[in-house]
Scaffold this motif. Sequence first.
Motif, mmCIF file in Angstrom:
data_model
loop_
_atom_site.group_PDB
_atom_site.id
_atom_site.type_symbol
_atom_site.label_atom_id
_atom_site.label_comp_id
_atom_site.label_asym_id
_atom_site.label_seq_id
_atom_site.Cartn_x
_atom_site.Cartn_y
_atom_site.Cartn_z
ATOM 1 N N SER A 32 32.422 39.824 59.313
ATOM 2 C CA SER A 32 31.794 38.974 58.292
ATOM 3 C C SER A 32 32.770 38.549 57.201
ATOM 4 O O SER A 32 32.464 37.692 56.387
ATOM 5 C CB SER A 32 30.593 39.679 57.667
ATOM 6 N N TYR A 34 35.391 36.918 57.808
ATOM 7 C CA TYR A 34 35.930 35.618 58.240
ATOM 8 C C TYR A 34 34.913 34.502 58.038
ATOM 9 O O TYR A 34 33.709 34.737 58.006
ATOM 10 C CB TYR A 34 36.333 35.680 59.719
ATOM 11 N N ASN A 35 35.420 33.279 57.940
ATOM 12 C CA ASN A 35 34.546 32.119 57.785
ATOM 13 C C ASN A 35 33.538 32.052 58.932
ATOM 14 O O ASN A 35 33.899 32.099 60.103
ATOM 15 C CB ASN A 35 35.398 30.845 57.754
ATOM 16 N N LYS A 36 32.264 31.934 58.569
ATOM 17 C CA LYS A 36 31.187 31.998 59.563
ATOM 18 C C LYS A 36 31.276 30.869 60.596
ATOM 19 O O LYS A 36 31.048 31.084 61.784
ATOM 20 C CB LYS A 36 29.830 31.968 58.849
ATOM 21 N N ILE A 39 33.878 31.689 63.192
ATOM 22 C CA ILE A 39 33.412 32.748 64.095
ATOM 23 C C ILE A 39 32.386 32.159 65.082
ATOM 24 O O ILE A 39 32.433 32.435 66.284
ATOM 25 C CB ILE A 39 32.823 33.947 63.309
ATOM 26 N N ASP A 40 31.490 31.314 64.585
ATOM 27 C CA ASP A 40 30.518 30.644 65.474
ATOM 28 C C ASP A 40 31.243 29.837 66.537
ATOM 29 O O ASP A 40 30.896 29.863 67.715
ATOM 30 C CB ASP A 40 29.597 29.704 64.677
ATOM 31 N N THR A 43 32.738 31.862 69.309
ATOM 32 C CA THR A 43 31.809 32.683 70.081
ATOM 33 C C THR A 43 31.304 31.879 71.269
ATOM 34 O O THR A 43 30.750 30.798 71.097
ATOM 35 C CB THR A 43 30.631 33.143 69.197
ATOM 36 N N GLU A 253 37.368 34.778 53.532
ATOM 37 C CA GLU A 253 36.818 34.281 52.284
ATOM 38 C C GLU A 253 37.546 34.813 51.051
ATOM 39 O O GLU A 253 37.862 34.078 50.130
ATOM 40 C CB GLU A 253 35.349 34.685 52.217
ATOM 41 N N GLU A 276 31.409 26.868 52.848
ATOM 42 C CA GLU A 276 30.095 27.509 52.803
ATOM 43 C C GLU A 276 29.093 26.770 53.694
ATOM 44 O O GLU A 276 28.357 27.380 54.464
ATOM 45 C CB GLU A 276 29.626 27.509 51.339
ATOM 46 N N ARG A 279 30.345 23.560 59.508
ATOM 47 C CA ARG A 279 30.102 23.824 60.923
ATOM 48 C C ARG A 279 31.429 23.630 61.652
ATOM 49 O O ARG A 279 32.239 22.803 61.260
ATOM 50 C CB ARG A 279 29.076 22.826 61.465
#
Length: 320
Positions: A32, A34-36, A39-40, A43, A253, A276, A279
């Motif tokens: 968590s 790392y930038n979400k 990571i998305d 994945t 972050e 924040e 995408r």
Amino acid sequence: MHYHHAGSPAQELKDLTVPLDDLVKSNNIDVSMYNKAMIDGLTVEGTLRGIPYDAEPVVLYYNKDLLAAAGVKEPTLNYTTSQFVADLKALTKDGVAGLAVPPGFGSGPGLPIAFANGNEPVKDGQLDLTNEGLVKDQQFAFDLAAKEKVANAPQASDGTDVPEQQFMSGKAAMIIDGPWMYDMLTTKTQGKVGIAVVPSESGKSIGMIQGSAFAIAASCKDKEAAFQNIMKITTPEVVGAVGAARGTVPSVESAVKDWAGNKPEADVAVVEALLESGRPLVTTPNWNQVETTFTQYSGEGFRGSKTAEELLATIMNSAK
């Protein structure tokens, strides 16, 4: 293995890379941090395939001096496409274009504006270039040159350096570009430069995030050692130091402050807001072909001889 600014290539590398979930767990790594969005994007089918070291949201650069001279208010964290068009019209005069435009797809302006509006080119790992939102936003971008005459139609042979040069020499008031260009564009431009979010219909922009990541090749013999190496080069300290030195926005972050350094607070706030909301730009195995075909024909879109719908349908068919 290491990739750069090609969006998130995890999808196309799933057969070549190792899922990292067990290694993350056994090494007690808190993903968590790392930038979400990154990571998305890394994945694939529920498994993590890479650890990001940068997370770079595309931004809008503008020449403060040209805006002031045209009486245009500086955009910041909230910028609507209708205000954007009005501003570009006010800025286009005396041989200066409102917006400098490269011919590529990922380099914008159509794709970052589509993202800002929540429209994306890939759905469930498949190319989705003809969805209504994306087509509409790409048409909007083409019309900035073809109809509104606030941008010059690019040549297929132009790299991103041509519009960047146009912006730096004061011949264009705005350009949509990556934050990795921040140092160059703020120091080499005739006039002071600020950044804002990419405009969207609502004014509340969703960032288009690109970045690079380290993965472990399926052929790798010692996966634990490879993972230890990746973790050494993706610590907050390291990505922060690289961000401070090279101007890449860190994936962690807590390290964004190192990139921020002594940059103006308003500019840092823009990047943080886009990180924040952002995408990931997820790509497909044939993305290079998409880019090549788009670049080849985009001039016709910017000149108004082809619609975004025609062009994107052509690319969808040729990329199969």
